[in-house]
Design a protein around this motif. Structure first.
Motif, PDB file in Angstrom:
ATOM      1  N   ASP A 133       0.800  -1.234   0.000  1.00 12.89           N
ATOM      2  CA  ASP A 133       0.000   0.000   0.000  1.00 12.89           C
ATOM      3  C   ASP A 133       0.827   1.276   0.000  1.00 12.89           C
ATOM      4  O   ASP A 133       0.377   2.309   0.514  1.00 12.89           O
ATOM      5  CB  ASP A 133      -0.973   0.020   1.195  1.00 12.89           C
ATOM      6  CG  ASP A 133      -2.050  -1.040   1.074  1.00 12.89           C
ATOM      7  OD1 ASP A 133      -2.311  -1.492  -0.059  1.00 12.89           O
ATOM      8  OD2 ASP A 133      -2.631  -1.413   2.101  1.00 12.89           O
ATOM      9  N   ILE A 134       2.009   1.248  -0.578  1.00 11.08           N
ATOM     10  CA  ILE A 134       2.779   2.492  -0.720  1.00 11.08           C
ATOM     11  C   ILE A 134       3.285   2.653  -2.154  1.00 11.08           C
ATOM     12  O   ILE A 134       4.281   3.336  -2.393  1.00 11.08           O
ATOM     13  CB  ILE A 134       3.955   2.568   0.279  1.00 11.08           C
ATOM     14  CG1 ILE A 134       4.865   1.338   0.174  1.00 11.08           C
ATOM     15  CG2 ILE A 134       3.482   2.797   1.687  1.00 11.08           C
ATOM     16  CD1 ILE A 134       6.170   1.534   0.921  1.00 11.08           C
ATOM     17  N   GLY A 135       2.576   2.055  -3.095  1.00  6.76           N
ATOM     18  CA  GLY A 135       2.967   2.209  -4.488  1.00  6.76           C
ATOM     19  C   GLY A 135       2.932   3.657  -4.949  1.00  6.76           C
ATOM     20  O   GLY A 135       3.722   4.066  -5.812  1.00  6.76           O
ATOM     21  N   HIS A 148      -2.220  -5.811   8.806  1.00  7.89           N
ATOM     22  CA  HIS A 148      -2.161  -5.905   7.345  1.00  7.89           C
ATOM     23  C   HIS A 148      -0.767  -6.286   6.871  1.00  7.89           C
ATOM     24  O   HIS A 148      -0.608  -7.156   6.003  1.00  7.89           O
ATOM     25  CB  HIS A 148      -2.588  -4.580   6.714  1.00  7.89           C
ATOM     26  CG  HIS A 148      -2.304  -4.493   5.247  1.00  7.89           C
ATOM     27  ND1 HIS A 148      -2.980  -5.253   4.314  1.00  7.89           N
ATOM     28  CD2 HIS A 148      -1.400  -3.758   4.553  1.00  7.89           C
ATOM     29  CE1 HIS A 148      -2.508  -4.983   3.114  1.00  7.89           C
ATOM     30  NE2 HIS A 148      -1.554  -4.079   3.229  1.00  7.89           N
ATOM     31  N   VAL A 149       0.245  -5.650   7.414  1.00  7.22           N
ATOM     32  CA  VAL A 149       1.615  -5.922   6.989  1.00  7.22           C
ATOM     33  C   VAL A 149       2.020  -7.353   7.334  1.00  7.22           C
ATOM     34  O   VAL A 149       2.659  -8.041   6.534  1.00  7.22           O
ATOM     35  CB  VAL A 149       2.578  -4.898   7.610  1.00  7.22           C
ATOM     36  CG1 VAL A 149       4.030  -5.316   7.391  1.00  7.22           C
ATOM     37  CG2 VAL A 149       2.339  -3.517   7.006  1.00  7.22           C
ATOM     38  N   ARG A 206       8.102   4.230   5.734  1.00  2.09           N
ATOM     39  CA  ARG A 206       9.495   3.820   5.539  1.00  2.09           C
ATOM     40  C   ARG A 206       9.682   2.351   5.908  1.00  2.09           C
ATOM     41  O   ARG A 206      10.438   1.619   5.246  1.00  2.09           O
ATOM     42  CB  ARG A 206      10.433   4.703   6.357  1.00  2.09           C
ATOM     43  CG  ARG A 206      10.543   6.133   5.832  1.00  2.09           C
ATOM     44  CD  ARG A 206      11.735   6.861   6.411  1.00  2.09           C
ATOM     45  NE  ARG A 206      11.570   7.170   7.820  1.00  2.09           N
ATOM     46  CZ  ARG A 206      11.051   8.312   8.279  1.00  2.09           C
ATOM     47  NH1 ARG A 206      10.619   9.229   7.435  1.00  2.09           N
ATOM     48  NH2 ARG A 206      10.957   8.531   9.575  1.00  2.09           N
ATOM     49  N   GLN A 207       8.994   1.903   6.961  1.00  2.00           N
ATOM     50  CA  GLN A 207       9.116   0.500   7.343  1.00  2.00           C
ATOM     51  C   GLN A 207       8.501  -0.408   6.279  1.00  2.00           C
ATOM     52  O   GLN A 207       9.040  -1.475   5.982  1.00  2.00           O
ATOM     53  CB  GLN A 207       8.453   0.253   8.699  1.00  2.00           C
ATOM     54  CG  GLN A 207       8.632  -1.163   9.234  1.00  2.00           C
ATOM     55  CD  GLN A 207      10.076  -1.492   9.602  1.00  2.00           C
ATOM     56  OE1 GLN A 207      10.999  -0.750   9.300  1.00  2.00           O
ATOM     57  NE2 GLN A 207      10.281  -2.627  10.247  1.00  2.00           N
ATOM     58  N   ARG A 208       7.398   0.006   5.692  1.00  2.00           N
ATOM     59  CA  ARG A 208       6.806  -0.778   4.600  1.00  2.00           C
ATOM     60  C   ARG A 208       7.774  -0.876   3.419  1.00  2.00           C
ATOM     61  O   ARG A 208       7.893  -1.930   2.785  1.00  2.00           O
ATOM     62  CB  ARG A 208       5.486  -0.149   4.153  1.00  2.00           C
ATOM     63  CG  ARG A 208       4.336  -0.313   5.142  1.00  2.00           C
ATOM     64  CD  ARG A 208       3.140   0.520   4.703  1.00  2.00           C
ATOM     65  NE  ARG A 208       2.051   0.453   5.659  1.00  2.00           N
ATOM     66  CZ  ARG A 208       1.003  -0.370   5.546  1.00  2.00           C
ATOM     67  NH1 ARG A 208       0.905  -1.175   4.519  1.00  2.00           N
ATOM     68  NH2 ARG A 208       0.059  -0.361   6.467  1.00  2.00           N
TER      69      ARG A 208
END
Length: 246
Positions: free
Chosen positions: A135-137, A184-185, A152-154
């Motif tokens: 979810d960070i595309g 979610h992660v 940043r962690q994702r």
């Protein structure tokens, strides 16, 4: 020297490790992890979880005990061999995101693949796929300093998964995340591991996270024990976003 069991992709016997000041960190830890297994290493802070993962992954040399990866003795490798093993076969997620500030998000996620010799185009495709899954595309072209701590962690997790490592070492991988993000992660991480046959060693002091693994090894004061009662992880929502935002 006894060879490890054939069905264990990662195997360790009687690991001992002392900190530079001489205090013990590991005291005779043995374990095995099968291909595609998600193995939680649980225990309170200071129990030796991170040190164990660092020994198993070759980040620190093993001086007392054995570590085997696919029947190859990691404990006899020199620094160059261990570095090549980590680059080509292992992935690592830290509790706090460690990204290259000069690179944008997709370049950070693609970096391990490009270091292996993968073309920039193929590495970018793999990196963007994982950034979308996490979810960070939409943040792919931003620099790390433009992201929130959780974002940043994702990106760090995408970087670890993009090369499809044989073994993924995840040291408290969701520690900086809000409770809503954490679930979610973790689901994404577990699904990816199972679908790609990745062996995961997941260090955690959170009982809810440990329960998602196939099996749990518990540590206390550097030793394996039968049971450690872990508290649920505190909800970091709000505090992390306010104090750690870009």
């Amino acid at each position: 020297m006894e060879a490890p069991p054939d069905n264990d992709v990662l195997w360790a016997r009687s690991l001992h490790y002392r900190y530079p000041d001489g205090s013990p960190a590991l005291a005779g830890v043995s374990l095995g992890a099968r291909e595609g297994e998600i193995l939680a290493v649980s225990g309170p802070r200071g129990s030796g979880k991170t040190t164990l993962l660092r020994c198993l992954s070759g980040l620190v040399p093993v001086r007392h005990g054995e570590v085997w990866f696919n029947s190859v003795p990691v404990h006899t490798m020199g620094p160059v061999g261990r570095e090549r093993l980590r680059r080509d076969r292992f992935g690592w997620i830290d509790p706090a995101p460690l990204l290259v500030p000069e690179l944008n998000v997709w370049e950070n996620a693609a970096l391990p693949l490009m270091l292996r010799g993968t073309s920039r185009r193929r590495a970018k495709t793999a990196a963007l796929e994982w950034l979308e899954r996490l979810d960070i595309g939409d943040k792919a072209r931003r620099r790390p300093h433009e992201l929130l701590q959780a974002e940043r962690q994702r990106a760090s997790i995408a970087r670890a998964l993009a090369p499809a490592p044989a073994v993924l070492f995840a040291d408290e991988p969701t520690a900086p995340l809000h409770r809503a993000d954490r679930s979610h992660v973790l689901r994404t991480l577990m699904t990816a591991a199972r679908s790609h046959g990745i062996t995961v060693l997941l260090a955690t002091h959170d009982s809810e996270t440990a329960a998602l693994a196939d099996r749990t090894v518990s540590l206390l004061d550097g030793r394996r024990v039968n049971t450690v009662h872990l508290p649920p992880a505190p909800d970091t929502e709000g505090r992390a976003a306010c104090s750690l935002s870009a």
